[in-house]
Scaffold this motif. Structure first.
Motif, PDB file in Angstrom:
ATOM      1  N   GLN A  40       0.831  -1.189   0.000  1.00 31.76           N
ATOM      2  CA  GLN A  40       0.000   0.000   0.000  1.00 31.76           C
ATOM      3  C   GLN A  40       0.872   1.247   0.000  1.00 31.76           C
ATOM      4  O   GLN A  40       2.030   1.226   0.382  1.00 31.76           O
ATOM      5  N   THR A  53      -4.033   3.809   1.805  1.00 26.27           N
ATOM      6  CA  THR A  53      -5.329   3.626   1.166  1.00 26.27           C
ATOM      7  C   THR A  53      -5.619   2.156   0.950  1.00 26.27           C
ATOM      8  O   THR A  53      -4.727   1.367   0.667  1.00 26.27           O
ATOM      9  N   PRO A  54      -6.887   1.757   1.100  1.00 25.29           N
ATOM     10  CA  PRO A  54      -7.259   0.366   0.875  1.00 25.29           C
ATOM     11  C   PRO A  54      -7.313   0.053  -0.607  1.00 25.29           C
ATOM     12  O   PRO A  54      -7.355   0.958  -1.437  1.00 25.29           O
ATOM     13  N   ALA A 165      -9.194  -2.856   8.381  1.00 25.47           N
ATOM     14  CA  ALA A 165      -8.744  -1.498   8.694  1.00 25.47           C
ATOM     15  C   ALA A 165      -8.242  -1.454  10.128  1.00 25.47           C
ATOM     16  O   ALA A 165      -8.795  -2.093  11.017  1.00 25.47           O
ATOM     17  N   ALA A 183      -6.122  -0.954   5.258  1.00 28.64           N
ATOM     18  CA  ALA A 183      -6.117   0.480   5.489  1.00 28.64           C
ATOM     19  C   ALA A 183      -5.651   0.732   6.917  1.00 28.64           C
ATOM     20  O   ALA A 183      -6.059   0.028   7.840  1.00 28.64           O
TER      21      ALA A 183
END
Length: 689
Positions: A40, A53-54, A165, A183
């Motif tokens: 990422q 960011t996912p 997340a 995330a």
């Protein structure tokens, strides 16, 4: 172990949906290392929080009519269980009060390789991996450490979770997780940032597993202890939990959303009576908690929502839920089933299929076998399957609660680890057993030569080598310092209790003959401790107020470690070695001024033979002897270390204290620890037989 997904953590989804080939590798040609997103890109979030960011694309759709499983784990740093009970009782935590709340063990199982310091770093690593420090490797509050096992974020992806997340208020935790979630957001101590980011993750629906860390209570305790401000911080955390629950409720009302949410609230550690994070294995420090919007089954008891369990005794805490249960509980919620040939998680699920728990392994008295024990599930299974390192070892009757593994398959002495997994009722639990496997070892007969002093304590405090010499109490009139207790050879050991902290008080025992004035010398002894002391001198010829003072010192530190120290007053050298609490371990230190080297040794029934070298390069060797001509035991050479406000008072037990005018070899130290024979067998007239 690699931070990439490891085969020891393969999970097989219960229903073969669209991702079945990604997680059920057999026959699919899948690559376990490619099962989770990686790489990422770091960005900056509003307000200065760092984020990654996912992956694009949102969630994978569920079959029509099937609810999607979602999980929110809220980790509140620094929650003391008694204070939590008080906050709930005073109706200041209405959101937590609606959950099922049970105490949970932090710090691992005392006296086993799972024991870890009750600190935030090890605690969160256990919560988010389902393992203890002997697997995950995190032992301090240090962002430079690496979590050595796979986290719940990676494992959840194998259990059909589409997005993960992690939002942390404690920056060190965000660094430890190192992008494991799809995330991540580092809120740098701002809990409102955590609530905002977690609310957004819930609302968008891209993440099936969300971890949100709040640090308000820990910050309040660190600032002012467990005062009114701390209870207020707990109430604020409850309000923030309520905001996230409201976000879930709003999400469930969205058009086309069909989701089942598991909500878990927990903490990294309990705090002591003052609100401090000491890391010691105290009941208050070891009492964490697990709260859930689902009933929680622990042993034969199921805690209903809207209840909070009573404060546990130590025995109740060690028999109950643990921090390691959270990860398998989350994975069970996602419908995962363990592959027993590859499984390596220490906790057990508290929901769904309830299996055996608290699997433990201890070395046999022969040091060549392992004795396993466990607690059965509420419903007795038809059978239990026991695996060792992925191979079925035994099929046992369902009511079995112990097993002796007497055929470990080793032919040479050494430290070995074995992963045991026990399966029943479709659920599994593992433990990483450690043993110092020992073949028959003979006590080295040359250890009888070069002795300056030897105290077996089988005939009191007198020296078997030098007539007229004896150990004595610093405080000659004390009636509590010295006592004789059984040793491991069937005779006597010396228990030294340092219990008085009043000004000018003297504690501990002393030998008024400092052998460290020799150019080469060694000392060794059997040692037994409950690990209740920290920064406390075990043996010392110096003023331990500072490790930079001239002389040597071995100190007991929290987390079952002994710290070896030597200094000439200008330079110092230090090394720490682990030991097993509540077990006899052999401790030795050798000093050779001619080669400017000291070596510390511990022979331990769990860890085996360990050593650490302390360089004395550039030292003034004439200063090693210190200035007191005295060696202290459970005290430093002054006799009033504890009375000056240092260390922790407590009791240590010694046996076969020996001092030589030569440097022992590692083989000689090994024979002292592994032979199971007292050194008194080489010193005529010194033993109890």
């Amino acid at each position: 172990m690699s931070r990439h997904l490891q085969k020891v953590f393969i999970w097989i989804t219960a229903s073969l949906g669209p991702l079945s080939c990604a997680v059920l590798l057999s026959g699919c040609g899948g690559d376990i290392g490619a099962s989770a997103p990686s790489g990422q890109v770091g960005q900056t979030a509003p307000g200065g929080a760092s984020t990654t960011t996912p992956p694009a694309g949102g969630t994978t759709s569920q079959p029509t009519g099937q609810a999607r499983q979602k999980a929110l784990v809220i980790g509140v740093s620094g929650v003391q269980y008694s204070a939590l009970q008080q906050t709930v009782a005073q109706h200041q935590a209405p959101n937590l009060a609606q959950m099922a709340i049970v105490p949970a063990l932090a710090g691992g199982i005392a006296g086993t390789p799972t024991q870890q310091a009750t600190l935030a770093g090890p605690g969160w690593a256990t919560v988010l991996t389902g393992t203890w420090a002997n697997r995950h490797g995190v032992r301090q509050d240090d962002a430079t450490q690496t979590i050595a096992t796979d986290t719940v974020f990676k494992l959840a992806k194998l259990a059909n979770a589409q997005g993960t997340a992690e939002i942390s208020s404690w920056s060190t935790l965000d660094a430890l997780l190192s992008g494991d979630a799809d995330a991540s957001v580092n809120c740098a101590g701002v809990d409102s940032c955590v609530v905002k980011a977690a609310t957004a993750a819930i609302s968008t629906g891209n993440d099936d597993l969300i971890f949100a860390n709040l640090s308000g209570p820990a910050a309040a305790a660190q600032s002012a202890g467990l005062q009114a401000g701390y209870l207020s911080a707990l109430a604020t955390a409850d309000q923030e939990i309520g905001q996230l629950q409201t976000a879930i409720a709003a999400r469930q009302k969205q058009n086309g959303v069909n989701e089942n949410w598991l909500v878990i609230v927990t903490t990294d550690e309990g705090l002591d009576a003052t609100g401090s994070e000491s890391g010691l294995p105290l009941l208050s420090n070891e009492t964490a908690f697990i709260a859930s919007n689902q009933p929680l089954t622990v042993g034969s008891t199921t805690a209903s929502t809207g209840t909070i369990a009573a404060k546990p005794t130590l025995a109740q805490l060690q028999a109950g839920a643990t921090q390691a249960d959270i990860t398998p509980t989350v994975l069970s919620w996602f419908g995962a089933v363990a592959n027993p040939t590859l499984y390596a998680i220490d906790g057990t699920s508290l929901i769904g299929k309830i299996g055996p728990r608290l699997l433990q392994a201890t070395p046999g008295s022969d040091k060549a076998s392992l004795n396993l024990s466990w607690a059965l599930p509420p419903t007795t299974p038809s059978q239990l399957l026991l695996y060792r390192d992925g191979t079925l070892l035994a099929t046992l009757p369902g009511n079995t609660q112990s097993y002796a593994d007497t055929q470990l398959g080793k032919t040479t002495s050494g430290a070995y680890s074995f992963n045991y997994t026990l399966v029943a009722n479709g659920a599994a639990v593992s433990t990483l057993a450690q043993i110092n496997y020992v073949q028959s070892v003979v006590l080295d007969p040359t250890l009888g030569s070069g002795l300056i002093h030897f105290f077996s304590f089988d005939k009191g405090l007198t020296d078997a080598i030098t007539p007229g010499v004896a150990l004595a109490q610093f405080n000659a009139t004390s009636t509590t310092t010295a006592s004789f207790v059984p040793d491991s050879f069937g005779f006597n050991a010396l228990q030294v209790a340092s219990l008085i902290s009043t000004p000018n008080a003297e504690n501990g025992m002393k030998l008024t003959d400092d052998v460290s004035n020799k150019p080469q010398f060694s000392f060794g002894f059997w040692f037994y401790s409950d690990d209740g002391q920290s920064d406390s001198p075990v043996i010392s010829n110096k003023n331990w107020e500072s490790g930079g003072n001239p002389g040597f010192n071995i100190a007991e530190e929290s987390g079952s470690q002994l710290k070896f120290n030597i200094s000439d007053g200008k330079s110092r050298s230090d090394a720490a070695i682990n030991f097993t609490k509540n077990a006899w371990v052999y401790v030795a230190m050798t000093i050779d001024t001619s080669v400017q080297t000291a070596v510390g040794y511990i022979y331990d029934p769990t860890y085996g033979m360990q050593s650490a070298t302390l360089s004395m390069s550039g030292f003034d060797m004439s200063k090693i002897a210190g200035i007191y001509s005295t060696i202290g035991f459970n005290e430093d050479a002054t006799g009033n270390y504890y009375a000056r406000g240092y260390g922790n008072l407590g009791t240590m037990t010694f046996n076969d204290i020996a001092m030589w005018n030569k440097v022992l070899t590692s083989a000689q130290v090994l024979s002292l620890g592994a032979s199971t024979h007292s050194l008194s067998t080489l010193v005529p007239g010194s033993g109890g037989n």
